[in-house]
Scaffold this active site. Structure first.
Site, short mmCIF file in Angstrom:
data_model
loop_
_atom_site.label_atom_id
_atom_site.label_comp_id
_atom_site.label_asym_id
_atom_site.label_seq_id
_atom_site.Cartn_x
_atom_site.Cartn_y
_atom_site.Cartn_z
N GLU A 37 -25.48 -56.37 2.48
CA GLU A 37 -26.02 -56.92 3.74
C GLU A 37 -27.44 -57.48 3.57
O GLU A 37 -27.82 -58.42 4.25
CB GLU A 37 -26.02 -55.86 4.84
N HIS A 39 -28.65 -59.08 0.93
CA HIS A 39 -28.52 -60.45 0.42
C HIS A 39 -27.97 -61.37 1.52
O HIS A 39 -28.40 -62.51 1.65
CB HIS A 39 -27.55 -60.49 -0.77
N ASP A 152 -38.38 -56.00 -1.93
CA ASP A 152 -39.07 -56.15 -3.21
C ASP A 152 -40.43 -56.78 -2.95
O ASP A 152 -40.70 -57.93 -3.33
CB ASP A 152 -38.22 -57.00 -4.16
O1 PAF Z 1 -34.57 -59.88 -6.52
C1 PAF Z 1 -33.72 -60.15 -7.40
O2 PAF Z 1 -32.52 -59.97 -7.20
C2 PAF Z 1 -34.18 -60.70 -8.73
O3 PAF Z 1 -35.38 -60.15 -9.12
C3 PAF Z 1 -34.24 -62.25 -8.75
C4 PAF Z 1 -35.29 -62.78 -7.78
C5 PAF Z 1 -32.89 -62.83 -8.42
C6 PAF Z 1 -34.63 -62.72 -10.15
O4 PAF Z 1 -33.71 -62.32 -11.10
#
Ligand code: PAF
Length: 294
Positions: A37, A39, A152
């Site tokens: 969810e 993403h 993140d």
């Molecule tokens: O956040 C993530 O999934 C990864 O760090 C990314 C930004 C796709 C880079 O590999």
């Protein structure tokens, strides 16, 4: 599978440029797949703001350190492509390692200071890998906007800095963290937790909420807030603190006095699994009852 992923940088760049030549705006959501969810909220943000959305799925080896979970990182391409299509993605870029790191590759993107603290201190080399792959992806997918999750937090700061420093023609959008009912931030790594570990993992959000509450009650001393958070984490027997810090939202330096520029960040280990989370105090007004803990 109806949405066919492309592994060809030329094809993807050509499609994006053709859309832009028609006057369409393009959003880009870089991921390592195993979509959840969190993403999907990035995809929805892009679909809501842009005429076309490109998703990349690539488990980037250079951002994993030795002994980290590269091998056991979940891979479910078909399922991901279905979810992408259902949520309005127009194009999936799914490159191989050979495409992203051609034989003889020696060029990396790095940064002073920001990448050596917090996650960078615990995971040396991690952000060099992230910056390098994001820079490459943005060169292949020359989107107007790129979407990253607030979960993140340090990644959003270092990527934002790179975009500014290298004058990359893309706008970085940060989307609020999506949480389970008990507050645990969604992450592909949550799949590795057993039942008891998963139960105890709610202490991350409880600790962050405590920090926010103390701030709203007028506490400005980071040591007091950290101690209260540490108490909550220590009460969970399976959880080991990696770090708890209260840092400036741009410089990532620990603050001496908490203001609304501060972000509370923490990382813990639960069994074999490492989890991170954060709570920005930006936008939380201690004078009102509105709590924005996204
Ligand atoms: O956040 C993530 O999934 C990864 O760090 C990314 C930004 C796709 C880079 O590999």
């Amino acid at each position: 599978m109806t949405l066919r992923p492309s592994g060809s940088p030329d094809e993807v760049r050509g499609t994006v440029k053709a859309w832009q030549a028609e006057g369409l705006t393009v959003g880009f959501v870089p991921t390592m797949g195993a979509l959840h969810e969190g993403h999907l909220s990035l995809i929805r943000a892009s679909v809501g703001e842009c005429d076309r959305t490109v998703l990349s799925i690539y488990v980037n080896p250079t951002q994993f350190g030795r002994g980290e979970d590269l091998k056991r990182y979940p891979r479910r391409l078909e399922q991901d492509c279905r979810a992408a299509e259902q949520n309005g993605v127009d194009l999936v870029f799914c490159p191989t390692n050979e495409v992203m790191y051609p034989a003889g590759s020696t060029t990396y993107v790095s940064q002073d200071s920001l990448i050596d603290v917090l996650e960078g201190a615990s995971r040396p080399g991690h952000f060099r890998g992230v910056l390098t792959v994001v820079c490459k992806l943005l060169s292949i997918v020359p989107a107007d906007r790129a979407y990253f999750g607030q979960k993140d937090f340090q990644q959003t700061v270092v990527v934002g800095r790179m975009v500014k420093d290298l004058s990359l023609p893309v706008s970085v959008r940060v989307v609020p963290t999506v949480r389970d009912a008990d507050g645990l931030a969604l992450s592909s790594r949550n799949d590795h937790l057993d039942q008891q570990e998963r139960h105890q993992a709610s202490c991350l959000h409880r600790a962050l909420t405590k920090a926010l509450q103390l701030y709203r009650d007028g506490e400005r001393n980071p040591l007091t807030v950290r101690a209260a958070m540490q108490g909550i984490i220590e009460a969970a027997s399976l959880v080991r603190t990696d770090y708890i810090e209260i840092v400036d939202c741009e410089t990532l330096e620990p603050v001496k006095e908490i203001t609304d520029r501060a972000v509370v960040v923490l990382a813990v280990r639960i069994g074999q699994t490492r989890l991170i989370d954060n709570m920005p105090l930006v936008g939380t007004d201690p004078k009102t009852d509105e709590v924005d803990d996204t």
